[in-house]
Structure formats: structure tokens, C-alpha cells
Design an enzyme around this catalytic site. Structure first.
Site, PDB file in Angstrom:
ATOM      1  N   GLY A 113       0.790  -1.220   0.000  1.00 10.07           N
ATOM      2  CA  GLY A 113       0.000   0.000   0.000  1.00 10.07           C
ATOM      3  C   GLY A 113       0.821   1.268   0.000  1.00 10.07           C
ATOM      4  O   GLY A 113       0.335   2.323   0.389  1.00 10.07           O
ATOM      5  N   ASP A 161      -1.909   8.497  -6.128  1.00  9.34           N
ATOM      6  CA  ASP A 161      -0.607   7.855  -5.992  1.00  9.34           C
ATOM      7  C   ASP A 161       0.411   8.454  -6.945  1.00  9.34           C
ATOM      8  O   ASP A 161       1.554   8.740  -6.565  1.00  9.34           O
ATOM      9  CB  ASP A 161      -0.727   6.349  -6.238  1.00  9.34           C
ATOM     10  N   TYR A 210     -10.785  -3.752  -4.746  1.00  9.63           N
ATOM     11  CA  TYR A 210     -10.618  -2.345  -5.109  1.00  9.63           C
ATOM     12  C   TYR A 210     -11.564  -1.932  -6.237  1.00  9.63           C
ATOM     13  O   TYR A 210     -12.306  -0.950  -6.120  1.00  9.63           O
ATOM     14  CB  TYR A 210      -9.167  -2.087  -5.506  1.00  9.63           C
TER      15      TYR A 210
END
Length: 354
Positions: A113, A161, A210
Site C-alpha cells: 500500500g 498515488d 478495489y
């Protein structure tokens, strides 16, 4: 193995990008919401030189894996899908990409993660920018990296991200509005530092829940008549939704509020930690992305003196936790909690402090 041993040549360019840890704002980015990540010291480095033939050649040091491929071939599996995706999205954007030898080495943990995939994408695109003298700013690098992951790695990720890997630093938190891409570097809470610990449970986004969570949020937004759940700020607006859509929506609404509260006021470390604790509870109960090992590690952290708050970080389903702790206490707290966590039969490790 080094570049010369693999490719019998020296690299022409090299670029790096960091992993990231998210302090607040989990599963809000693909809902056009608000996030608060920061960079970590672990980095991915990508070196490259033109290939001597008509194929691309990718090599990963940590995986000891080599892939030889043309851009007309089907998408490969594993780490090479991200590199291949970066080359493909550049070609789709109209840039000429010659066959390349690409060498990857990384200290960003995989499956924890901490955005190892985004670090790989951003480092690859930075290296390509240098090699091919491309007119790409850091925001465009992030956007291309996101498209590479969506189109070629099969993960319907948001932009957080890649933006964090491309724009964040070690000294600040990066507040990001993922709809407008407005951003602001914010100071950490005073007299505090962070620790990041791995639960020992790996997760793979493409095979976890997800994409299902993203689909549930899109369905909820459609039923509510808005573009994205970011547009809903009143919890009363979701009372008519059935579960799990109501639960998913409640998490996104309250999580966006937590990020905005963290941005709008100069919160103390205690107040910031309370937001982190509430975030984990929401991720566990409403978004249902935690797992028993993550809950156990978070509970240990939250019950330890000089820890202000702790939560899972990343998409969940395994991976890492982040905690805000008293300045100067991080190393001792991390080792104490790791020993207690391992005594319960788990593995785990400390990522920050590294």
C-alpha cells in the site's frame, strides 16, 4: 546484477521516484475528492538506453525477471505491464518511442500500500522524458502514469498515488483536490513524526475488492444524481440508499471532511491523530477494506503511549499502517509495537523510520 551485466551497455539516462504514504483521504481520489499523502524515502530507479534491436527489454533487479517485447504484443504480466503501459500511453499521446533497454531497481515495498506501482510509472516516465527530451511537466507525468495503470495493469486507480510520487516531498503533506488538481504543501503537525509498519499481509489491487469498491461508488453517485460522491457533503442525502452503497458513500463523505478539516486548521498532533483513528474506523466498518491483521496492528499502535493516531494506509485488504507519534519517539515505538505484533503470530516489519 547491474545494467551493464544485463544489457552489455551503459545506461544513457536514469530517474527515480518515491513511494508514498497517505495520512488521510483513503478511497476518495477516484471519487473526485481530497487526499493528504506524503513521500517516503524508499524509491524506484529506472535506467534506460536505446535497444540494439526491434524489441524492448525490461529487467527488474528485485524480481530477477526479464521481459522482451514489442509494443504491438499483448500486455505482459507483472511489473512489466506498468513499464509497457507507460510506453504505450506515450505512443498514444503522439510521441515516438524507440525500442529501449529498461532496467528497474526499487526499495519501495511491493504489495504494502505504499504505491510501488506509481513509483515505477513516474520513474519510467521521468526517464523517458529525459531520454527523449519530452515536454512533460510533473502533473502530466502523473496523469500518464495513471492511464498506464488503468489501461494496462487493470487497476481503475485514482490520481493520488501518481501525483504524490511525482510532486510530494519528505518534509510536507501534499493536500490535493483530485478533481481540479489544485494542491498545497502543508507542514506536518508540530512535535510529531510518522511511522509506517507493514502488516505482513500482501495485497494485490487488481485481484482485491478495489475495483468493486470503485464500481459501488459510481453506482451510488448515479443514484444520487451527481458526477461523483465528492459532490455530496450532507449525510442526510444518502439515507435512502441501500447498503452497501450507503456505507460506501458515508465513508467517502466523512473522509473528505476529515481531509478538509486537517487542511483548514493548524491542528495539534492530538487532533490530527483523532482524525486518523476515525478514518481507520470508517475504512474498517463502512468501506470494509481492512483485514484482521491490519486491525490488530492499528489497535496496538493506538493503545501505545505517545501515539496520537493510526490507520491503515493504501487501499487496504492487507498492506501497511501509518501512525502519527511524538517527535523523537518513532523508532522506539515502532520496535516496541512490532515485537508485540509478532508475539501474536504475525510477521510484519518497519518501513519508516527506515
Amino acid at each position: 546484477m547491474n545494467f551493464e551485466q544485463i544489457f552489455n551497455a551503459s545506461p544513457k539516462v536514469q530517474a527515480s521516484a518515491p513511494g508514498r504514504v497517505n495520512l488521510l483521504g483513503e478511497h476518495t481520489d477516484y471519487n473526485d475528492g481530497f487526499v493528504l499523502p506524503t513521500a517516503i524515502s524508499q524509491q524506484t530507479t529506472v535506467s534506460m538506453v536505446p535497444s540494439p534491436n526491434d524489441r524492448h527489454h525490461f529487467y527488474s533487479v528485485e524480481l530477477e525477471e526479464q521481459v522482451d517485447i514489442r509494443l504491438t504484443d499483448p500486455t505482459p504480466k507483472g511489473f512489466s505491464s506498468y513499464v509497457y503501459g507507460c510506453l504505450k500511453v506515450l505512443a498514444q499521446a503522439g510521441y515516438t518511442v524507440p525500442p529501449l533497454n529498461i532496467f528497474v531497481t526499487s526499495s519501495v515495498p511491493i504489495g504494502s500500500g505504499l504505491s510501488s506501482s506509481a513509483a515505477l510509472e513516474v520513474a519510467t516516465l521521468r526517464s523517458l522524458r529525459s531520454l527523449l527530451d519530452l515536454d512533460l511537466d510533473d502533473v502530466r507525468i502523473a496523469q500518464l502514469g495513471q492511464q498506464a495503470e488503468i489501461q494496462y495493469a487493470g487497476v481503475a486507480c485514482g490520481i493520488m498515488d501518481q501525483m504524490a510520487s511525482s510532486l510530494a516531498d519528505l518534509q510536507h503533506m501534499l493536500f490535493l483536490d483530485t478533481r481540479s488538481l489544485d494542491r498545497q504543501l502543508l507542514p506536518f503537525p508540530t512535535n510529531a513524526e510518522m511511522i509506517v509498519m507493514d502488516s505482513g499481509v500482501p495485497r494485490t489491487l487488481a485481484t482485491s475488492g478495489y475495483n468493486q469498491r470503485r464500481a459501488e461508488c459510481e453506482e451510488a453517485a448515479q443514484q444520487l444524481g451527481v458526477k461523483a460522491l465528492r459532490d455530496i457533503t450532507d449525510l442526510q442525502a444518502i439515507v435512502h440508499l441501500s447498503d452497501p452503497l450507503r456505507q460506501r458513500s458515508r465513508h467517502v463523505i466523512t473522509e473528505n471532511d476529515r481531509v478538509l478539516r486537517a487542511r483548514s486548521a493548524n491542528l495539534s498532533a492530538i487532533e490530527f491523530g483523532e482524525l486518523m483513528n476515525a478514518s481507520h474506523a470508517s475504512l474498517r466498518d463502512d468501506y470494509e477494506v481492512s483485514v484482521p491483521a491490519l486491525d490488530s496492528l492499528v489497535n496496538l499502535l493506538q493503545s501505545t503511549p505517545n501515539v496520537f493516531g493510526a490507520r491503515l494506509t493504501g487501499a487496504g485488504f492487507g498492506g501497511a499502517c501509518v501512525a502519527l507519534v511524538a517527535a523523537g519517539k518513532g523508532d522506539a515505538i515502532a520496535h516496541e509495537v512490532l515485537a508485540r505484533y509478532q508475539a501474536t503470530g504475525h510477521t510484519g516489519q518497519i518501513f519508516v523510520p527506515s
